[in-house]
Design an enzyme around this catalytic site. Structure first.
Site, PDB file in Angstrom:
ATOM      1  N   SER A  53       0.829  -1.202   0.000  1.00 23.55           N
ATOM      2  CA  SER A  53       0.000   0.000   0.000  1.00 23.55           C
ATOM      3  C   SER A  53       0.863   1.251   0.000  1.00 23.55           C
ATOM      4  O   SER A  53       1.972   1.266   0.552  1.00 23.55           O
ATOM      5  CB  SER A  53      -0.901   0.001   1.243  1.00 23.55           C
ATOM      6  OG  SER A  53      -1.516   1.257   1.424  1.00 23.55           O
ATOM      7  N   TYR A  79      -2.468  -0.353   9.982  1.00 23.38           N
ATOM      8  CA  TYR A  79      -2.637  -0.909   8.640  1.00 23.38           C
ATOM      9  C   TYR A  79      -1.344  -0.767   7.842  1.00 23.38           C
ATOM     10  O   TYR A  79      -0.858  -1.726   7.232  1.00 23.38           O
ATOM     11  CB  TYR A  79      -3.784  -0.193   7.920  1.00 23.38           C
ATOM     12  CG  TYR A  79      -3.888  -0.550   6.454  1.00 23.38           C
ATOM     13  CD1 TYR A  79      -4.287  -1.815   6.042  1.00 23.38           C
ATOM     14  CD2 TYR A  79      -3.575   0.392   5.465  1.00 23.38           C
ATOM     15  CE1 TYR A  79      -4.369  -2.147   4.699  1.00 23.38           C
ATOM     16  CE2 TYR A  79      -3.663   0.071   4.117  1.00 23.38           C
ATOM     17  CZ  TYR A  79      -4.052  -1.197   3.737  1.00 23.38           C
ATOM     18  OH  TYR A  79      -4.135  -1.519   2.415  1.00 23.38           O
TER      19      TYR A  79
END
Length: 338
Positions: free
Chosen positions: A143, A168
């Site tokens: 990501s 995350y």
């Protein structure tokens, strides 16, 4: 070639599965269909792939597609240390795309355990299965969030990413480190995909594209964080899939030692949040009511992808924000307002 796509009921996994089927690969989709967001959307995506909701709801039972002869689906958790190895042993995959993950930055502030279970434990299980089943190539979702609050003008894969500002992001950085270890120790070819703000039809309901469209459609105010002083490298889903497909075909890590690579997959042309809102207003034919709010904890003010490494092997992100937003709005109205 037989390919496993984890997260196949998810946004990117759905589009990737469809493209691979169209290209003539044998594809097995895997997803646990959790309730992080509307499961009806996930089942609708699977129905587009020819798997009925009745069959998709069954745990651990392989469901054949009524639409595509080379697609099947199985509902399973990556954390399952018994069923996942059995699946690998039975199916004998050549390539694995691991797109399944607990997504979302803000959700990680309230539900940290789910990120460790899916993104760390689940990814370890995938690595172990790839190791023992001689998988030729593992491509996995990382990501742009790994860049944290980078002060660099453009985010490059060469820069250090040691300061994630959300759990995350920390799990995604951990995935990259774990993949490098398995590439080094066992010669497993791994390619990490740092996605930048993916949007398009069938997109996630927790993303700005969906939230803003839904609010404008219902006459509600949109929440504009950091008082609108934000920019994102918005990347249309078709461009994302093109980039993934190139990495599958070119296998850029294959002849490296260790066989490990990471790529940014973005648009390479960041847009301000307010220009994004303007494009949405033009396509909706409505002016959005705006509620300006401070920055959210764990969020970042800007993202900007250096995509030169991917462009060297044929990548071209060509979808404009106006065209991409238009395609999303058309899908939204057809799916939710018909």
């Amino acid at each position: 070639m037989k390919i496993l796509v984890t997260g196949s009921a998810g946004f990117i996994g759905f589009f990737l599965s469809k493209r691979l089927i169209q290209r003539g690969y044998v594809v097995v989709g895997l997803d646990n269909i959790n309730d992080y967001y509307d499961i009806n959307l996930k089942y609708a995506r699977l129905n587009e792939l020819g798997v009925s909701r009745e069959n998709a709801e069954k745990w651990g039972i392989k469901s054949l597609s009524y639409k595509y002869k080379d697609f099947s689906f199985i509902r399973m958790n990556l954390e399952d240390r018994e069923l996942l190895p059995e699946l690998f042993l039975k199916e004998k995959f050549d390539v694995v795309f691991n797109l399944a993950a607990q997504a979302g930055v803000r959700y990680s502030l309230e539900n940290p355990e789910s990120y460790i279970d899916s993104n760390i434990v689940g990814f370890l299980n995938v690595l172990e299965c790839c190791r023992y089943n001689k998988i030729k190539h593992l491509l996995y979702a990382s990501s742009s969030s790994v860049y944290g609050e980078s002060k660099e003008e453009v985010f490059s894969i060469e820069q250090r990413v040691d300061h994630p500002i959300s759990l995350y992001a920390a799990t995604k950085k951990s995935n990259e480190l774990m993949a490098f270890t398995y590439s080094h120790l066992y010669g497993l070819q791994t390619t990490g995909l740092r996605f930048f703000t993916v949007y398009g039809p069938w997109g996630r309901p927790d993303m700005a594209m969906f939230l803003f469209t839904d609010a404008i459609s219902k006459g509600k105010a949109i929440k504009v964080f950091n008082n609108g002083n934000m920019s994102r490298d918005f990347t249309y889903i078709d461009d994302i899939i093109q980039g993934i497909e190139i990495l599958l075909l070119k296998e850029p890590a294959k002849n490296q030692q260790p066989p490990f690579k990471i790529f940014n997959i973005g648009n390479g042309s960041p847009q301000s949040l307010m220009s994004f809102v303007k494009a949405l207003e033009e396509n909706m034919g409505k002016i959005a009511r705006k509620e300006f709010l401070p920055m959210q904890l764990g969020d970042v003010p800007r993202t900007s992808a250096d995509i030169r490494e991917l462009e060297k092997i044929g990548y071209n992100s060509s979808t404009s924000i106006r065209d991409g937003v238009g395609k999303f709005v058309k899908w939204y109205k057809n799916f939710y307002e018909k």
